[in-house]
Design an enzyme around this catalytic site. Structure first.
Site, PDB file in Angstrom:
ATOM      1  N   GLU A   1     -14.384  -0.202  -7.954  1.00  0.00           N
ATOM      2  CA  GLU A   1     -14.337  -1.589  -8.409  1.00  0.00           C
ATOM      3  C   GLU A   1     -15.772  -2.078  -8.636  1.00  0.00           C
ATOM      4  O   GLU A   1     -16.632  -1.816  -7.796  1.00  0.00           O
ATOM      5  CB  GLU A   1     -13.661  -2.487  -7.382  1.00  0.00           C
ATOM      6  CG  GLU A   1     -13.470  -3.897  -7.917  1.00  0.00           C
ATOM      7  CD  GLU A   1     -12.729  -4.826  -6.952  1.00  0.00           C
ATOM      8  OE1 GLU A   1     -12.381  -4.388  -5.838  1.00  0.00           O
ATOM      9  OE2 GLU A   1     -12.522  -5.978  -7.328  1.00  0.00           O
TER      10      GLU A   1
ATOM     11  N   GLY B   1     -19.171  -4.877   1.689  1.00  0.00           N
ATOM     12  CA  GLY B   1     -18.549  -4.783   2.998  1.00  0.00           C
ATOM     13  C   GLY B   1     -17.519  -3.674   3.102  1.00  0.00           C
ATOM     14  O   GLY B   1     -17.566  -2.843   4.009  1.00  0.00           O
TER      15      GLY B   1
ATOM     16  N   GLU C   1     -10.729  -2.024  -0.876  1.00  0.00           N
ATOM     17  CA  GLU C   1      -9.301  -1.953  -0.561  1.00  0.00           C
ATOM     18  C   GLU C   1      -8.529  -0.862  -1.283  1.00  0.00           C
ATOM     19  O   GLU C   1      -7.317  -1.002  -1.484  1.00  0.00           O
ATOM     20  CB  GLU C   1      -8.668  -3.315  -0.903  1.00  0.00           C
ATOM     21  CG  GLU C   1      -8.570  -3.650  -2.409  1.00  0.00           C
ATOM     22  CD  GLU C   1      -9.701  -4.519  -2.952  1.00  0.00           C
ATOM     23  OE1 GLU C   1     -10.792  -4.493  -2.343  1.00  0.00           O
ATOM     24  OE2 GLU C   1      -9.503  -5.196  -3.973  1.00  0.00           O
ATOM     25  N   ASN C   2      -9.163   0.253  -1.686  1.00  0.00           N
ATOM     26  CA  ASN C   2      -8.454   1.325  -2.390  1.00  0.00           C
ATOM     27  C   ASN C   2      -7.084   1.585  -1.771  1.00  0.00           C
ATOM     28  O   ASN C   2      -6.950   1.640  -0.560  1.00  0.00           O
ATOM     29  CB  ASN C   2      -9.260   2.615  -2.305  1.00  0.00           C
ATOM     30  CG  ASN C   2     -10.733   2.389  -2.530  1.00  0.00           C
ATOM     31  OD1 ASN C   2     -11.136   1.925  -3.579  1.00  0.00           O
ATOM     32  ND2 ASN C   2     -11.544   2.679  -1.517  1.00  0.00           N
TER      33      ASN C   2
ATOM     34  N   HIS D   1      -8.933  -8.505   5.746  1.00  0.00           N
ATOM     35  CA  HIS D   1      -9.089  -8.795   4.316  1.00  0.00           C
ATOM     36  C   HIS D   1      -8.638  -7.598   3.462  1.00  0.00           C
ATOM     37  O   HIS D   1      -7.814  -7.747   2.552  1.00  0.00           O
ATOM     38  CB  HIS D   1     -10.545  -9.152   4.025  1.00  0.00           C
ATOM     39  CG  HIS D   1     -10.829  -9.486   2.603  1.00  0.00           C
ATOM     40  ND1 HIS D   1     -10.863 -10.781   2.133  1.00  0.00           N
ATOM     41  CD2 HIS D   1     -11.076  -8.701   1.532  1.00  0.00           C
ATOM     42  CE1 HIS D   1     -11.121 -10.772   0.836  1.00  0.00           C
ATOM     43  NE2 HIS D   1     -11.261  -9.515   0.443  1.00  0.00           N
ATOM     44  N   GLU D   2      -9.166  -6.420   3.771  1.00  0.00           N
ATOM     45  CA  GLU D   2      -8.817  -5.253   2.942  1.00  0.00           C
ATOM     46  C   GLU D   2      -7.338  -4.913   3.102  1.00  0.00           C
ATOM     47  O   GLU D   2      -6.672  -4.553   2.132  1.00  0.00           O
ATOM     48  CB  GLU D   2      -9.693  -4.039   3.297  1.00  0.00           C
ATOM     49  CG  GLU D   2     -11.200  -4.284   3.257  1.00  0.00           C
ATOM     50  CD  GLU D   2     -11.704  -4.970   2.002  1.00  0.00           C
ATOM     51  OE1 GLU D   2     -11.090  -4.834   0.945  1.00  0.00           O
ATOM     52  OE2 GLU D   2     -12.736  -5.693   2.101  1.00  0.00           O
TER      53      GLU D   2
ATOM     54  N   HIS E   1      -5.200  -7.182   1.002  1.00  0.00           N
ATOM     55  CA  HIS E   1      -5.244  -6.852  -0.425  1.00  0.00           C
ATOM     56  C   HIS E   1      -4.078  -5.944  -0.837  1.00  0.00           C
ATOM     57  O   HIS E   1      -3.740  -5.879  -2.019  1.00  0.00           O
ATOM     58  CB  HIS E   1      -6.549  -6.125  -0.761  1.00  0.00           C
ATOM     59  CG  HIS E   1      -7.659  -7.024  -1.228  1.00  0.00           C
ATOM     60  ND1 HIS E   1      -7.476  -8.029  -2.152  1.00  0.00           N
ATOM     61  CD2 HIS E   1      -8.993  -7.038  -0.929  1.00  0.00           C
ATOM     62  CE1 HIS E   1      -8.649  -8.631  -2.386  1.00  0.00           C
ATOM     63  NE2 HIS E   1      -9.572  -8.058  -1.651  1.00  0.00           N
TER      64      HIS E   1
ATOM     65  N   GLU F   1      -9.129 -12.304  -4.949  1.00  0.00           N
ATOM     66  CA  GLU F   1     -10.151 -12.510  -3.925  1.00  0.00           C
ATOM     67  C   GLU F   1     -10.029 -13.870  -3.231  1.00  0.00           C
ATOM     68  O   GLU F   1     -10.095 -13.955  -2.011  1.00  0.00           O
ATOM     69  CB  GLU F   1     -11.555 -12.299  -4.499  1.00  0.00           C
ATOM     70  CG  GLU F   1     -11.838 -10.855  -4.942  1.00  0.00           C
ATOM     71  CD  GLU F   1     -11.627  -9.816  -3.849  1.00  0.00           C
ATOM     72  OE1 GLU F   1     -11.498 -10.184  -2.671  1.00  0.00           O
ATOM     73  OE2 GLU F   1     -11.579  -8.611  -4.191  1.00  0.00           O
TER      74      GLU F   1
HETATM   75  N1  B3K Z   1     -12.843  -5.771  -3.743  1.00  0.00           N
HETATM   76  C1  B3K Z   1     -14.027  -5.340  -3.064  1.00  0.00           C
HETATM   77  C2  B3K Z   1     -15.292  -5.785  -3.699  1.00  0.00           C
HETATM   78  C3  B3K Z   1     -15.738  -4.948  -4.835  1.00  0.00           C
HETATM   79  C4  B3K Z   1     -17.104  -5.360  -5.299  1.00  0.00           C
HETATM   80  C5  B3K Z   1     -17.513  -4.648  -6.509  1.00  0.00           C
HETATM   81  N2  B3K Z   1     -18.871  -4.976  -6.894  1.00  0.00           N
HETATM   82  C6  B3K Z   1     -14.022  -5.773  -1.634  1.00  0.00           C
HETATM   83  C7  B3K Z   1     -13.210  -6.964  -1.322  1.00  0.00           C
HETATM   84  O1  B3K Z   1     -13.394  -8.037  -1.821  1.00  0.00           O
HETATM   85  O2  B3K Z   1     -12.299  -6.815  -0.555  1.00  0.00           O
HETATM   86 ZN    ZN Z   2     -11.469  -8.787  -1.413  1.00  0.00          ZN
END
Ligand code: B3K
Ligand code: ZN
Length: 880
Positions: A131, A271, A274-275, A307-308, A311, A330
């Site tokens: 991402e 940080g 969330e794959n 948070h992850e 997602h 987000e």
């Molecule tokens: N979705 C990712 C952030 C990706 C940032 C790319 N530059 C983490 C998060 O917001 O959970």
């Molecule tokens: Zn996020």
């Protein structure tokens, strides 16, 4: 935009803006993609076989994004395909059938990849970050979030070096190969955009556990960390299980795969990520034990793991149609993680922390050159839009919906959103439509929050009429023009209020309730309250019910009433902040006029009663004494006087410390070492207040503080207290500073995460020669310029948190930061682009500083290979 429009844009010479209004569905869809990785440090081969179908009604070329790839071969329906063209940013395929199998073979160099996007090496492990647009560094692909495909992944690597081969979904096969190599195959049954793809290969310690979902499914949980770190995984695992349970209870959302994996790596730009089924985390947000992590680390881990995990539904199962919709996932997921932390911990303390972030940082972003609505309308580099506006203000917008709808209707809206859009890539409008349809509340005007940038100001006046016993509150809203938008319109602003009578009791307003949520929808609006027997004190924007700045001409006495009596703890804290800001502004003016500084006794007495109060949460007391930073304080002025703000603020803190010294000593002694370390909210609160008291003591009674610091370090059993002592020694420049810093270094030098705390203290040292110290620390045995965490701790903290010295009028801070950005430009532009923030938010500084900063920005602009990430920010900043 169509695939060809994309092409036209990427071949342009100068970086171009892409517009939300140009969005067009793709000409092609991808049903499945089967990936095979043959992993080698400098030459990894990737075979990608996709089933592709044209949806455009006539034949068109297919543009696939690709960056930094070596193309080996292209096959269409198993035949070598030669009718293609390599162009800047990708590949154009011509002469294609309507439906076909596309095989693309590429090679990449993970060891050389220091941008940490695509496939790279973090230490000895291979990992990925896709991402927003990193998948195109793995293979040529329709790398856009509205292309949802089923992924399967076969990973091949040396078995001795990489015993763990991980990817998304469920493991379906594994086996040994020749030459000491082995393979593992994974299938992810849920169609997903490429940005959620992940691969990890390495040798780890693994903590395993399981979770039985509400419907009775047994999910395997696995946490992979560098060898030797197993003793720091318990809290992350607990946080994951708590997240899974909380999402079932509060949002009725359950996990969907058989396995949930988290891998902690040391080299990571942000940080965590969330794959699907395979989160990759910055080790900072996984590893913790009492010796190495602070209470704040524990809370941070809980929040980021949550948070992850959240997602998985808000982001993965339902994803974004295009990147302009980023706040769809987000903002909503930040709201969910904030609620999670608030339900498990203290709601008020969490709320205060979130509002501090908004006021100290997001407001500045809204007022700066990169100002954008939570749904941006144009973007050059998508990575530049993972911002406080999209995340934090995005979450505030969701919170306002929650305030307007109430929990029950909000949850009905969520349910409808999931029912309608599971498995789709959708827009912010789709989300608001679900909320509106489920609740029956008209959100037409509310939607303007998605398209209008800037921080609204709300001016409040009131009128009490004794004869009719009525009280009127009048609100005027105004949003100043921002860098991206000159015309502003009224917004739908929910204002949660409470009225206090002269005894400090809340007046009943309607339906037996003492609060009421007013909907301000016009430029100016008056609300009338009946049966009010005397002039009340209004508590406005309870719980920060809207992300705005507000003004009401409070007297000191009224603010003290709110501090003591408001039913909302946030309002109590906020009244204290308002009082502090009022005298900060007065003292800055006094300095500018050459008049003496002052702080009235009513101020000191008010804060004294907070410190002695027996029934306040110690964490709240500590927050009451945590005043706006120098950076946050700039929001109070049209022209920022760096020196005056610093001097006035320091004067006030020094006064508070001096006049309340005995009480701080008493507070410190009352909250001494607790038995065994536990990161529960009660103990965390006590440690927080104790260490705050120590920092105040260190301002005035240096000798006593020195003793306290030394004995606290000698006797404490946890990092929070160790660091609290160190921090007081550092901020108070106590005699023992050198000694305790050196001892910490000797003890922890080989633990990068712990040393980040030490580097951050060094960078925030309140001393004129801090920059020389920092420069010398580049040679420190624990420093690594390639590691984003180290860089943020030393360089980022200096520029962001040591504002007074960073902004030294000699310009050395600006030149130093620019030097680092130049070094990072070609290697890791994403991190460079984060670090540059304090150099672009200069509009309200004095002329001299603006000139100094501009000359540094021009140095950047003159670089022949300036990364688009930086180009976007530098050009916007210079255009101010
Ligand atoms: N979705 C990712 C952030 C990706 C940032 C790319 N530059 C983490 C998060 O917001 O959970
Ligand atoms: Zn996020």
């Amino acid at each position: 935009m169509s695939d060809l429009d994309n092409l036209e844009q990427v071949v342009e010479k100068n970086p171009q803006e892409k517009y939300l209004s140009d969005y067009r569905p793709s000409d092609y869809t991808v049903a499945t993609i089967d990936l095979e990785f043959d992993l080698y440090d400098t030459q990894t081969s990737i075979k990608a076989v996709s089933q592709i179908q044209r949806v455009a009604n006539k034949p068109v070329p297919l543009f696939l994004f690709g960056e930094d790839l070596t193309l080996v071969s292209i096959l269409v329906n198993n035949q070598n395909h030669t009718d293609y063209e390599l162009v800047e940013g990708g590949l154009v395929l011509n002469d294609l059938p309507d439906t076909f199998t596309l095989e693309i073979n590429t090679k990449v160099d993970p060891a050389e990849n220091k941008a940490f996007e695509g496939l790279y090496k973090s230490g000895d492990a291979f990992c990925t970050q896709c991402e927003a647009e990193g998948f195109r560094r793995i293979t040529y692909y329709l790398d856009r979030p509205d292309i949802l495909a089923k992924f399967s992944t076969k990973v091949i690597a040396d078995k001795g070096l990489y015993p763990f081969l991980l990817s998304n979904g469920n493991q379906v096969d594994q086996g040994d190969l020749e030459n000491g190599r082995h393979f593992v195959s994974w299938v992810d049954p849920f169609p997903k955009p490429a940005y959620l793809f992940a691969l990890v290969a390495g040798d780890f310690d693994c903590l395993e556990d399981n979770y039985i979902t509400k419907s009775g499914r047994d999910v395997k949980l696995a946490l992979y960390v560098d060898k030797g770190n197993l003793d720091k995984t318990k809290h992350a695992m607990l946080s994951l299980k708590n997240s899974m349970q909380w999402d079932e209870q509060r949002f009725n959302l359950e996990y969907d795969l058989d396995i949930y994996m988290i891998v902690a790596v040391d080299f990571f730009n942000m940080g965590a990520m969330e794959n699907k089924g395979l989160n990759i985390f910055n080790s900072k947000f996984v590893l913790a034990n009492s010796q190495s992590a602070t209470d704040q680390d524990y809370l941070g881990i809980e929040a980021v793991i949550g948070h992850e995990y959240f997602h998985n539904w808000t982001g993965n199962r339902i994803t974004c149609r295009d990147w302009f919709q980023l706040s769809l996932k987000e903002g909503l997921t930040v709201f969910r993680d904030q609620e999670f932390s608030s339900d498990l911990g203290s709601r008020s303390v969490n709320r205060i922390a979130n509002v501090m972030t908004m006021r100290d940082h997001q407001f500045a972003e809204d007022a700066g050159p990169m100002s954008h609505p939570i749904r941006p309308e144009s973007v050059m580099e998508m990575n530049n839009f993972y911002t406080l506006t999209v995340y934090e203000k995005g979450s505030e917008v969701i919170r306002m919906l929650h305030t307007l709808l109430g929990e029950e209707k909000f949850q009905q809206g969520m349910q409808l959103y999931v029912e309608r859009h599971d498995g789709q890539a959708v827009t912010c409008d789709d989300f608001v439509a679900a909320m509106q349809d489920a609740s029956g509340i008209d959100l037409t005007l509310f939607k303007r929050w998605y398209s209008q940038s800037g921080t609204p100001q709300v001016f409040v006046t009131d009128h009490y009429d004794q004869a009719s016993q009525t009280y009127q509150l009048t609100f005027k809203q105004k949003t100043a023009p921002t860098a991206d938008q000159s015309k502003k319109l009224p917004l739908h602003i929910p204002i949660d209020i409470e009225l206090l009578d002269s005894n400090g009791n809340a007046i009943t307003l309607s339906e037996g309730k003492t609060n009421r949520v007013l909907s301000l929808t016009q430029k100016e609006q008056t609300f009338v309250f009946e049966n009010v027997s005397a002039q009340p004190v209004p508590c406005l924007f309870r719980s920060f019910s809207a992300p705005v700045k507000y003004q009401y001409a409070y007297s000191d006495e009224q603010l003290l009433d709110i501090m003591s009596f408001a039913s909302d703890e946030f309002s109590r804290w906020d009244a204290g902040q308002t009082l502090f800001s009022k005298y900060l502004v007065n003292n800055v003016k006094a300095l500018q006029l050459g008049k003496p500084l002052s702080l009235p006794s009513i101020f000191i007495d008010g804060f004294k009663s907070v410190l002695v109060s027996e029934n306040l949460d110690p964490a709240l007391v500590s927050d009451m004494f945590t005043f706006t930073s120098e950076t946050g304080a700039r929001e109070l002025f049209d022209v920022v006087d760096i020196e005056a703000i610093h001097e006035a603020r320091e004067f006030m803190l020094q006064e508070i410390a001096t006049q309340l010294n005995e009480l701080f000593v008493d507070t410190y002694l009352r909250h001494q070492q607790l038995k065994a370390y536990e990161p529960n909210i009660e103990d965390i609160a006590k440690r927080k207040l104790k260490n705050l008291a120590l920092a105040f003591i260190a301002r005035v009674d240096k000798e006593l503080a020195n003793d306290y610091v030394l004995s606290q370090i000698a006797s404490c059993n946890n990092m929070t207290d160790h660091l609290g002592a160190l921090s007081a020694a550092n901020s108070g420049l106590l005699a023992c500073r050198e000694e305790v810093m050196q001892a910490f270094d000797d003890k922890w030098f080989d633990n990068g995460l712990v040393m980040d705390k030490w580097f951050a203290l060094q960078a925030s040292m309140p001393s004129a020669d801090v920059l020389e110290h920092i420069e010398a620390l580049f040679e420190h045995r624990s420093f690594d310029f390639n590691n984003p965490n180290r860089l943020r701790s030393l360089v980022g903290v200096f520029a962001q948190n040591n504002a007074y010295h960073f902004h030294n009028i000699n310009g050395a801070g600006y030149a130093f930061l620019t030097d680092q950005i130049i070094k990072l430009n070609s290697q890791n532009p994403q991190v460079a682009s984060r670090l540059i923030t304090p150099l672009i938010q200069f509009k309200r500084l004095d002329k001299k500083r603006i000139e100094l900063i501009k000359s540094q920005l021009n140095r950047l602009l003159a670089l022949p290979d300036l990364a688009v990430d930086l180009y976007e920010k530098v050009t916007k900043a210079l255009a101010q």
